[in-house]
Design a protein around this motif. Structure first.
Motif, PDB file in Angstrom:
ATOM      1  N   MET A  46       9.222   0.938   1.513  1.00  0.00           N
ATOM      2  CA  MET A  46       8.948  -0.593   1.382  1.00  0.00           C
ATOM      3  C   MET A  46       7.649  -0.458   0.644  1.00  0.00           C
ATOM      4  O   MET A  46       6.551   0.194   1.005  1.00  0.00           O
ATOM      5  N   ASP A  47       7.645  -1.493   0.479  1.00  0.00           N
ATOM      6  CA  ASP A  47       6.085  -2.496   0.416  1.00  0.00           C
ATOM      7  C   ASP A  47       5.850  -2.481   1.131  1.00  0.00           C
ATOM      8  O   ASP A  47       6.342  -3.300   2.013  1.00  0.00           O
ATOM      9  N   GLU A  48       4.083  -3.089   1.368  1.00  0.00           N
ATOM     10  CA  GLU A  48       2.994  -3.357   2.277  1.00  0.00           C
ATOM     11  C   GLU A  48       3.625  -4.519   2.456  1.00  0.00           C
ATOM     12  O   GLU A  48       3.243  -5.594   3.585  1.00  0.00           O
ATOM     13  N   SER A  49       3.616  -5.539   1.662  1.00  0.00           N
ATOM     14  CA  SER A  49       4.213  -7.167   1.924  1.00  0.00           C
ATOM     15  C   SER A  49       5.620  -8.163   1.697  1.00  0.00           C
ATOM     16  O   SER A  49       5.417  -8.827   2.789  1.00  0.00           O
ATOM     17  N   VAL A  50       6.219  -6.450   1.811  1.00  0.00           N
ATOM     18  CA  VAL A  50       7.708  -6.771   1.988  1.00  0.00           C
ATOM     19  C   VAL A  50       7.452  -6.597   3.974  1.00  0.00           C
ATOM     20  O   VAL A  50       7.884  -7.496   4.811  1.00  0.00           O
ATOM     21  N   ILE A  51       6.620  -5.720   3.965  1.00  0.00           N
ATOM     22  CA  ILE A  51       6.381  -5.728   5.364  1.00  0.00           C
ATOM     23  C   ILE A  51       6.217  -6.605   6.454  1.00  0.00           C
ATOM     24  O   ILE A  51       6.220  -6.719   7.410  1.00  0.00           O
ATOM     25  N   GLY A  52       4.071  -7.145   5.777  1.00  0.00           N
ATOM     26  CA  GLY A  52       4.167  -8.701   6.141  1.00  0.00           C
ATOM     27  C   GLY A  52       5.147  -9.959   6.373  1.00  0.00           C
ATOM     28  O   GLY A  52       4.504 -10.104   7.405  1.00  0.00           O
ATOM     29  N   ILE A  53       5.966  -9.689   5.319  1.00  0.00           N
ATOM     30  CA  ILE A  53       6.175 -10.969   5.958  1.00  0.00           C
ATOM     31  C   ILE A  53       7.756 -10.806   6.488  1.00  0.00           C
ATOM     32  O   ILE A  53       7.657 -12.176   7.369  1.00  0.00           O
ATOM     33  N   ILE A  54       8.239  -9.625   6.734  1.00  0.00           N
ATOM     34  CA  ILE A  54       8.768  -9.654   8.274  1.00  0.00           C
ATOM     35  C   ILE A  54       8.797  -9.398   9.200  1.00  0.00           C
ATOM     36  O   ILE A  54       8.688 -10.131   9.918  1.00  0.00           O
TER      37      ILE A  54
END
Length: 79
Positions: free
Chosen positions: A1-9
């Motif tokens: 997973m990309d870090e931006s996706v993790i941040g969005i979640i």
């Protein structure tokens, strides 16, 4: 997973846990405490008044129905 996706979640979860969850818990347990305490004296008096008025209305309705039965026996079939 990309870090931006993790941040969005993760960001909405953190905001929920910081702001919404504590307020939700406080309000939940406050309302639970009020329910457990029962009615206040003022609420009990108002409830008693409403109960008395309901009984009076029931008596009046019975009287009115008895009068209508005597005066116009077919009134029930018209309704």
């Amino acid at each position: 997973m990309d870090e931006s996706v993790i941040g969005i979640i993760v960001a909405p979860v953190i905001l929920f846990m910081i702001f919404v969850a504590p307020i939700w818990l406080i309000l939940h347990y406050r309302s639970k405490k009020q329910v457990m305490q029962g009615l206040s004296d003022e609420e009990f008096c108002k409830l008693q008044e409403l109960s008395d008025k309901a009984e009076q209305m029931a008596d009046r309705i019975q009287t009115l129905e008895a009068i209508l039965d005597a005066e116009a026996p077919e009134w029930r079939s018209k309704v």
